[in-house]
Design a protein around this motif. Structure first.
Motif, PDB file in Angstrom:
ATOM      1  N   ILE A 195       4.812   1.178  22.711  1.00  0.00           N
ATOM      2  CA  ILE A 195       5.558   1.196  21.566  1.00  0.00           C
ATOM      3  C   ILE A 195       6.901   1.048  21.662  1.00  0.00           C
ATOM      4  N   ILE A 196       7.771   1.537  22.774  1.00  0.00           N
ATOM      5  CA  ILE A 196       9.147   1.511  22.824  1.00  0.00           C
ATOM      6  C   ILE A 196       9.488  -0.268  23.230  1.00  0.00           C
ATOM      7  N   THR A 197       8.777  -0.659  24.221  1.00  0.00           N
ATOM      8  CA  THR A 197       8.792  -1.881  24.620  1.00  0.00           C
ATOM      9  C   THR A 197       8.820  -3.013  23.469  1.00  0.00           C
ATOM     10  N   ILE A 198       7.867  -2.601  22.386  1.00  0.00           N
ATOM     11  CA  ILE A 198       7.746  -3.547  21.075  1.00  0.00           C
ATOM     12  C   ILE A 198       8.748  -3.247  20.397  1.00  0.00           C
ATOM     13  N   GLY A 199       9.362  -1.851  20.188  1.00  0.00           N
ATOM     14  CA  GLY A 199      10.644  -1.896  19.364  1.00  0.00           C
ATOM     15  C   GLY A 199      11.903  -2.431  19.704  1.00  0.00           C
ATOM     16  N   VAL A 200      12.074  -2.486  21.135  1.00  0.00           N
ATOM     17  CA  VAL A 200      13.099  -3.109  21.824  1.00  0.00           C
ATOM     18  C   VAL A 200      13.259  -4.582  21.398  1.00  0.00           C
ATOM     19  N   LEU A 201      12.196  -5.091  21.910  1.00  0.00           N
ATOM     20  CA  LEU A 201      12.032  -6.619  21.517  1.00  0.00           C
ATOM     21  C   LEU A 201      12.271  -6.889  20.047  1.00  0.00           C
ATOM     22  N   ALA A 202      11.812  -6.088  19.247  1.00  0.00           N
ATOM     23  CA  ALA A 202      12.071  -6.530  17.903  1.00  0.00           C
ATOM     24  C   ALA A 202      13.340  -6.408  17.434  1.00  0.00           C
ATOM     25  N   PHE A 203      13.960  -5.205  17.854  1.00  0.00           N
ATOM     26  CA  PHE A 203      15.301  -4.951  17.894  1.00  0.00           C
ATOM     27  C   PHE A 203      16.255  -6.350  18.215  1.00  0.00           C
ATOM     28  N   ALA A 238      15.128  -9.385  18.785  1.00  0.00           N
ATOM     29  CA  ALA A 238      15.086 -10.765  18.392  1.00  0.00           C
ATOM     30  C   ALA A 238      15.524 -10.354  16.857  1.00  0.00           C
ATOM     31  N   LEU A 239      15.760  -9.380  16.113  1.00  0.00           N
ATOM     32  CA  LEU A 239      16.405  -9.397  14.739  1.00  0.00           C
ATOM     33  C   LEU A 239      17.980  -9.472  14.879  1.00  0.00           C
ATOM     34  N   ALA A 240      18.383  -8.862  15.945  1.00  0.00           N
ATOM     35  CA  ALA A 240      19.862  -8.619  16.173  1.00  0.00           C
ATOM     36  C   ALA A 240      20.468  -9.951  16.908  1.00  0.00           C
ATOM     37  N   ARG A 241      19.886 -10.863  17.134  1.00  0.00           N
ATOM     38  CA  ARG A 241      20.392 -11.813  18.040  1.00  0.00           C
ATOM     39  C   ARG A 241      21.088 -12.977  17.051  1.00  0.00           C
ATOM     40  N   PRO A 242      22.226 -13.266  17.436  1.00  0.00           N
ATOM     41  CA  PRO A 242      23.102 -14.181  16.396  1.00  0.00           C
ATOM     42  C   PRO A 242      22.208 -15.416  16.456  1.00  0.00           C
ATOM     43  N   ASP A 243      22.764 -16.230  15.279  1.00  0.00           N
ATOM     44  CA  ASP A 243      22.054 -17.344  15.217  1.00  0.00           C
ATOM     45  C   ASP A 243      22.659 -18.606  16.106  1.00  0.00           C
ATOM     46  N   THR A 244      21.271 -18.844  16.632  1.00  0.00           N
ATOM     47  CA  THR A 244      21.759 -19.869  17.852  1.00  0.00           C
ATOM     48  C   THR A 244      20.972 -21.211  17.500  1.00  0.00           C
ATOM     49  N   SER A 245      20.668 -21.394  16.299  1.00  0.00           N
ATOM     50  CA  SER A 245      20.134 -22.868  15.760  1.00  0.00           C
ATOM     51  C   SER A 245      20.977 -23.908  16.371  1.00  0.00           C
ATOM     52  N   GLN A 246      20.457 -25.049  16.774  1.00  0.00           N
ATOM     53  CA  GLN A 246      21.092 -26.093  17.249  1.00  0.00           C
ATOM     54  C   GLN A 246      20.442 -27.307  16.437  1.00  0.00           C
ATOM     55  N   THR A 247      21.405 -28.433  16.268  1.00  0.00           N
ATOM     56  CA  THR A 247      20.561 -29.646  15.908  1.00  0.00           C
ATOM     57  C   THR A 247      19.657 -30.394  16.718  1.00  0.00           C
ATOM     58  N   PRO A 248      18.988 -31.079  16.443  1.00  0.00           N
ATOM     59  CA  PRO A 248      17.945 -31.610  17.486  1.00  0.00           C
ATOM     60  C   PRO A 248      18.528 -32.930  18.157  1.00  0.00           C
ATOM     61  N   GLN A 249      19.688 -33.508  17.583  1.00  0.00           N
ATOM     62  CA  GLN A 249      20.046 -34.652  18.076  1.00  0.00           C
ATOM     63  C   GLN A 249      20.725 -34.541  19.380  1.00  0.00           C
ATOM     64  N   THR A 250      22.071 -33.626  18.953  1.00  0.00           N
ATOM     65  CA  THR A 250      22.989 -33.271  20.063  1.00  0.00           C
ATOM     66  C   THR A 250      22.976 -32.251  20.906  1.00  0.00           C
ATOM     67  N   GLY A 251      22.269 -31.180  20.181  1.00  0.00           N
ATOM     68  CA  GLY A 251      22.189 -29.975  20.987  1.00  0.00           C
ATOM     69  C   GLY A 251      23.602 -28.859  20.620  1.00  0.00           C
ATOM     70  N   THR A 252      24.331 -29.568  19.878  1.00  0.00           N
ATOM     71  CA  THR A 252      25.614 -28.624  19.427  1.00  0.00           C
ATOM     72  C   THR A 252      25.228 -27.555  18.326  1.00  0.00           C
ATOM     73  N   PRO A 253      25.972 -26.679  18.420  1.00  0.00           N
ATOM     74  CA  PRO A 253      25.547 -25.639  17.359  1.00  0.00           C
ATOM     75  C   PRO A 253      25.708 -26.344  15.803  1.00  0.00           C
ATOM     76  N   THR A 254      25.060 -25.760  14.919  1.00  0.00           N
ATOM     77  CA  THR A 254      25.017 -26.295  13.496  1.00  0.00           C
ATOM     78  C   THR A 254      26.216 -25.854  12.782  1.00  0.00           C
ATOM     79  N   HIS A 255      26.778 -24.697  13.183  1.00  0.00           N
ATOM     80  CA  HIS A 255      27.866 -24.115  12.370  1.00  0.00           C
ATOM     81  C   HIS A 255      29.106 -24.814  12.818  1.00  0.00           C
ATOM     82  N   GLY A 256      30.252 -24.781  12.035  1.00  0.00           N
ATOM     83  CA  GLY A 256      31.422 -25.447  12.185  1.00  0.00           C
ATOM     84  C   GLY A 256      31.482 -26.807  12.033  1.00  0.00           C
TER      85      GLY A 256
END
Length: 94
Positions: A27-35, A37-55
């Motif tokens: 239960i604790i492991t599931i809670g930590v992993l969920a936290f 995953a939800l608290a991670r900053p947005d690291t989405s990247q464009t598929p062409q260049t691999g650079t961050p989509t923000h900026g």
């Protein structure tokens, strides 16, 4: 005296204790992993260049410099062609 009058020489209590510890660890492991995953900053990247989509993109920065008058049209077109060719400035050459 034991529950239901069973005498298991303590193995029943041992198994129940171990399973309870494993249950709460799960239960604790599931809670930590969920936290995480939800608290991670947005690291989405464009598929062409691999650079961050923000900026702003390099092309947008170059267009802004041209619009502000920092570079002329020839310089803008030359740098834009370099960006589209994928060849950046070579460091260490001299």
């Amino acid at each position: 005296m034991f529950w239901y009058d069973h005498d298991l020489n303590g193995w029943g209590w041992f198994a129940m204790s171990v399973s309870m510890v494993l249950f709460w660890a799960l239960i604790i492991t599931i809670g930590v992993l969920a936290f995480r995953a939800l608290a991670r900053p947005d690291t989405s990247q464009t598929p062409q260049t691999g650079t961050p989509t923000h900026g702003p993109t390099p092309e947008q920065l170059l267009a802004e410099r041209f619009a502000r008058g920092e570079i002329d049209e020839d310089e803008y077109r030359r740098r834009l062609s370099v960006l589209h060719a994928g060849a950046g400035p070579r460091l260490g050459k001299g």
